[in-house]
Design a protein around this motif. Structure first.
Motif, PDB file in Angstrom:
ATOM      1  N   LEU A  36      34.807  80.392  62.519  1.00 60.13           N
ATOM      2  CA  LEU A  36      35.268  79.937  63.830  1.00 60.13           C
ATOM      3  C   LEU A  36      36.725  79.526  63.752  1.00 60.13           C
ATOM      4  O   LEU A  36      37.129  78.780  62.859  1.00 60.13           O
ATOM      5  N   TRP A  95      29.881  75.660  72.348  1.00 56.49           N
ATOM      6  CA  TRP A  95      31.286  75.296  72.203  1.00 56.49           C
ATOM      7  C   TRP A  95      31.460  73.789  72.021  1.00 56.49           C
ATOM      8  O   TRP A  95      32.396  73.348  71.364  1.00 56.49           O
ATOM      9  N   PHE A 110      30.793  73.220  68.382  1.00 58.34           N
ATOM     10  CA  PHE A 110      31.909  73.742  67.589  1.00 58.34           C
ATOM     11  C   PHE A 110      33.104  72.791  67.634  1.00 58.34           C
ATOM     12  O   PHE A 110      33.795  72.600  66.630  1.00 58.34           O
ATOM     13  N   THR A 111      33.347  72.184  68.785  1.00 60.64           N
ATOM     14  CA  THR A 111      34.442  71.222  68.907  1.00 60.64           C
ATOM     15  C   THR A 111      34.182  69.991  68.033  1.00 60.64           C
ATOM     16  O   THR A 111      35.089  69.491  67.361  1.00 60.64           O
ATOM     17  N   ARG A 117      40.360  73.126  61.842  1.00 59.46           N
ATOM     18  CA  ARG A 117      40.497  74.118  62.919  1.00 59.46           C
ATOM     19  C   ARG A 117      39.933  75.482  62.561  1.00 59.46           C
ATOM     20  O   ARG A 117      39.680  76.300  63.435  1.00 59.46           O
ATOM     21  N   ALA A 173      34.753  70.955  64.469  1.00 63.70           N
ATOM     22  CA  ALA A 173      36.176  71.134  64.173  1.00 63.70           C
ATOM     23  C   ALA A 173      36.831  69.809  63.798  1.00 63.70           C
ATOM     24  O   ALA A 173      37.723  69.774  62.947  1.00 63.70           O
ATOM     25  N   ASN A 193      39.125  77.489  65.845  1.00 65.57           N
ATOM     26  CA  ASN A 193      38.901  76.522  66.915  1.00 65.57           C
ATOM     27  C   ASN A 193      40.160  76.115  67.675  1.00 65.57           C
ATOM     28  O   ASN A 193      40.088  75.262  68.545  1.00 65.57           O
ATOM     29  N   THR A 194      41.306  76.720  67.350  1.00 59.17           N
ATOM     30  CA  THR A 194      42.513  76.455  68.128  1.00 59.17           C
ATOM     31  C   THR A 194      43.209  77.784  68.409  1.00 59.17           C
ATOM     32  O   THR A 194      43.014  78.771  67.693  1.00 59.17           O
TER      33      THR A 194
END
Length: 98
Positions: free
Chosen positions: A44, A19, A22-23, A31, A26, A46-47
Motif C-alpha cells: 500500500l 481505507w 489503511f490510514t 506511508r 499508515a 498511502n500518500t
C-alpha cells in the motif's frame, strides 16, 4: 516493507471501509507498507508522494508483467510484446506495432 501480521489483517480490516483501516496502519507502519492475506501480498502506498515516487519516477523498476519468465518461454509468450517484460526489446516491438 513493514506491515501488519496476518492475524491483525483478519481482525482489524474493515471490509466495508478498508481505507480507514489503511490510514490507521499508515500511522503505525509508515506511508509504504505491506500486508499478506493468505498467499496474496499487497503493498500500500498511502500518500500521493509515495505513489508518485514509485509509480512515476521509478516505473521501469516496479512495472512489469506478472507472468514469470519460465511461463512465458514455455508457452511462447515472450515473442508477443503484450506479455514481454519491459525493456529495450519491448519498446522496439511496441514501436513497430504502432
Amino acid at each position: 516493507p513493514p506491515g501488519p501480521s496476518f492475524l491483525t489483517v483478519v481482525h482489524d480490516l474493515d471490509r466495508r471501509q478498508p481505507w480507514l483501516t489503511f490510514t490507521t496502519w499508515a500511522s503505525t507502519y509508515g506511508r509504504v507498507f505491506q500486508f499478506s492475506f493468505f498467499n496474496h501480498s499487497t503493498v500500500l502506498l498511502n500518500t500521493e508522494e509515495a505513489a508518485r515516487a514509485l509509480l512515476d519516477q521509478h516505473s521501469t523498476t516496479y512495472a512489469d508483467r506478472p507472468l514469470r519468465g519460465q511461463i512465458r518461454e514455455l508457452h511462447g509468450l515472450n515473442y508477443s510484446f503484450a506479455f514481454m517484460s519491459y525493456g529495450d526489446e519491448w519498446r522496439l516491438r511496441r514501436k513497430i506495432f504502432h
